[in-house]
Design a protein around this motif. Sequence first.
Motif, PDB file in Angstrom:
ATOM      1  N   GLY A  91      46.351  36.828  39.141  1.00  0.00           N
ATOM      2  CA  GLY A  91      46.454  35.644  38.454  1.00  0.00           C
ATOM      3  C   GLY A  91      45.916  34.534  39.136  1.00  0.00           C
ATOM      4  O   GLY A  91      46.433  33.290  39.011  1.00  0.00           O
ATOM      5  N   GLY A  92      44.760  34.525  40.085  1.00  0.00           N
ATOM      6  CA  GLY A  92      44.427  33.498  40.919  1.00  0.00           C
ATOM      7  C   GLY A  92      43.710  32.341  39.872  1.00  0.00           C
ATOM      8  O   GLY A  92      43.260  32.663  38.838  1.00  0.00           O
ATOM      9  N   ASN A  93      44.001  30.917  40.544  1.00  0.00           N
ATOM     10  CA  ASN A  93      43.178  30.005  39.737  1.00  0.00           C
ATOM     11  C   ASN A  93      42.207  29.519  40.212  1.00  0.00           C
ATOM     12  O   ASN A  93      41.698  28.434  39.674  1.00  0.00           O
ATOM     13  N   LYS A  94      41.761  29.868  41.393  1.00  0.00           N
ATOM     14  CA  LYS A  94      40.396  29.591  41.669  1.00  0.00           C
ATOM     15  C   LYS A  94      39.383  30.625  41.618  1.00  0.00           C
ATOM     16  O   LYS A  94      39.683  31.615  42.237  1.00  0.00           O
ATOM     17  N   GLN A  95      38.421  30.699  40.709  1.00  0.00           N
ATOM     18  CA  GLN A  95      37.474  31.790  40.331  1.00  0.00           C
ATOM     19  C   GLN A  95      36.838  32.194  41.527  1.00  0.00           C
ATOM     20  O   GLN A  95      36.078  31.274  42.249  1.00  0.00           O
ATOM     21  N   GLY A  96      36.941  33.518  41.721  1.00  0.00           N
ATOM     22  CA  GLY A  96      36.117  34.103  43.000  1.00  0.00           C
ATOM     23  C   GLY A  96      36.954  33.872  44.206  1.00  0.00           C
ATOM     24  O   GLY A  96      36.308  34.207  45.201  1.00  0.00           O
ATOM     25  N   SER A  97      37.975  33.205  44.546  1.00  0.00           N
ATOM     26  CA  SER A  97      38.537  32.963  45.758  1.00  0.00           C
ATOM     27  C   SER A  97      38.814  34.373  46.504  1.00  0.00           C
ATOM     28  O   SER A  97      38.602  34.536  47.355  1.00  0.00           O
ATOM     29  N   VAL A  98      39.570  35.073  45.612  1.00  0.00           N
ATOM     30  CA  VAL A  98      40.068  36.355  46.187  1.00  0.00           C
ATOM     31  C   VAL A  98      38.868  37.101  46.633  1.00  0.00           C
ATOM     32  O   VAL A  98      38.482  38.033  47.721  1.00  0.00           O
ATOM     33  N   ALA A  99      37.822  37.167  45.554  1.00  0.00           N
ATOM     34  CA  ALA A  99      36.723  38.052  45.679  1.00  0.00           C
ATOM     35  C   ALA A  99      35.795  37.821  47.137  1.00  0.00           C
ATOM     36  O   ALA A  99      35.446  38.595  48.052  1.00  0.00           O
ATOM     37  N   THR A 100      35.594  36.267  47.350  1.00  0.00           N
ATOM     38  CA  THR A 100      35.049  35.935  48.493  1.00  0.00           C
ATOM     39  C   THR A 100      35.718  36.231  49.663  1.00  0.00           C
ATOM     40  O   THR A 100      35.241  36.722  50.597  1.00  0.00           O
ATOM     41  N   GLY A 101      37.113  35.852  49.689  1.00  0.00           N
ATOM     42  CA  GLY A 101      37.562  36.248  50.857  1.00  0.00           C
ATOM     43  C   GLY A 101      37.758  37.695  51.248  1.00  0.00           C
ATOM     44  O   GLY A 101      37.626  38.264  52.307  1.00  0.00           O
ATOM     45  N   PHE A 102      37.868  38.320  50.252  1.00  0.00           N
ATOM     46  CA  PHE A 102      37.955  40.165  50.395  1.00  0.00           C
ATOM     47  C   PHE A 102      36.604  40.659  51.088  1.00  0.00           C
ATOM     48  O   PHE A 102      36.552  41.321  51.861  1.00  0.00           O
ATOM     49  N   VAL A 103      35.536  39.995  50.404  1.00  0.00           N
ATOM     50  CA  VAL A 103      34.129  40.635  50.550  1.00  0.00           C
ATOM     51  C   VAL A 103      33.737  40.029  51.989  1.00  0.00           C
ATOM     52  O   VAL A 103      33.413  40.859  52.900  1.00  0.00           O
ATOM     53  N   THR A 104      33.982  38.884  52.409  1.00  0.00           N
ATOM     54  CA  THR A 104      33.475  38.319  53.726  1.00  0.00           C
ATOM     55  C   THR A 104      34.444  38.732  54.828  1.00  0.00           C
ATOM     56  O   THR A 104      33.710  39.201  55.893  1.00  0.00           O
ATOM     57  N   ALA A 105      35.664  38.856  54.448  1.00  0.00           N
ATOM     58  CA  ALA A 105      36.592  39.399  55.705  1.00  0.00           C
ATOM     59  C   ALA A 105      36.483  40.832  55.991  1.00  0.00           C
ATOM     60  O   ALA A 105      36.429  41.273  57.079  1.00  0.00           O
ATOM     61  N   THR A 106      36.054  41.566  54.778  1.00  0.00           N
ATOM     62  CA  THR A 106      35.781  43.264  54.976  1.00  0.00           C
ATOM     63  C   THR A 106      34.523  43.298  55.918  1.00  0.00           C
ATOM     64  O   THR A 106      34.697  44.143  56.725  1.00  0.00           O
ATOM     65  N   LEU A 107      33.467  42.663  55.394  1.00  0.00           N
ATOM     66  CA  LEU A 107      32.184  42.595  56.319  1.00  0.00           C
ATOM     67  C   LEU A 107      32.324  42.298  57.613  1.00  0.00           C
ATOM     68  O   LEU A 107      31.905  43.194  58.487  1.00  0.00           O
ATOM     69  N   VAL A 108      33.020  41.101  57.869  1.00  0.00           N
ATOM     70  CA  VAL A 108      33.279  40.600  59.236  1.00  0.00           C
ATOM     71  C   VAL A 108      33.927  41.795  60.253  1.00  0.00           C
ATOM     72  O   VAL A 108      33.744  42.068  61.358  1.00  0.00           O
ATOM     73  N   TYR A 109      35.097  42.305  59.560  1.00  0.00           N
ATOM     74  CA  TYR A 109      36.057  43.185  60.270  1.00  0.00           C
ATOM     75  C   TYR A 109      35.380  44.637  60.441  1.00  0.00           C
ATOM     76  O   TYR A 109      35.677  45.475  61.346  1.00  0.00           O
TER      77      TYR A 109
END
Length: 238
Positions: A91-109
């Motif tokens: 129920g995030g209120n900032k569109q795409g915030s979860v997706a952005t954090g998930f994808v970026t961190a996944t790739l870095v790690y």
Amino acid sequence: MILLGTLVNAAAIIVGALLGRLLSRIPDSIRQTVMQGIGLAVILLGIKMSLGTENFLLMIVSVVLGAIIGELIGIEKGLNRLGQWLERKLGGNKQGSVATGFVTATLVYCIGAMGVLGAMDSGLRDNHDILYTKALIDGFSAIIFSSTLGIGVLFSAVPVFVYQGLIALLSTQIYNVVSQTTLDAMLVELTAVGGLMIIAIGINILEIRKINVANMLPALVIAALGVPIVGWLSKLFL
């Protein structure tokens, strides 16, 4: 326990991401400057990794073919859809915030030599020192990423666990397939190609240009497999 290092690494990301949420009220100007600093550091790391290649042509071919395969499969879209699904569930209120954090961190790690080498060391020698070190680095970076990119960073612990866990389990049989010399050469090229992707991640963080880094992931497999193929072709034609 073969998966101990991987478990510690995933746990460090989760703890770091949770701590980072406590710092989410940092002023936007500070968070923006911090992210710019991270982006520059990530690019520098990628340059250092990519310069280690011993076969520049193989690196180019790997990235080109990997990108084509990744675009056809739609890896980036799949990761974004998963992130957006998490966004809706939370129920995030900032569109795409979860997706952005998930994808970026996944790739870095997931992209980099430490994850591969550490997981292999866990599987081959039951030695987790490399992954413990990676866990420390990932945990601290998760604090920064989570405070700036959101709680989506926490969920990157899942693909990290799966990715490194599979490598650890499969590496128990790796010497039945390739020699130590070939394995070392494969890791060199895998690291170099991964370095190019790390540079692309840094460019994304700096918002210079949007690069579909996830779609380049097949290049890692192509680079690793390309080493023994190039060696075989060299013996055949030289």
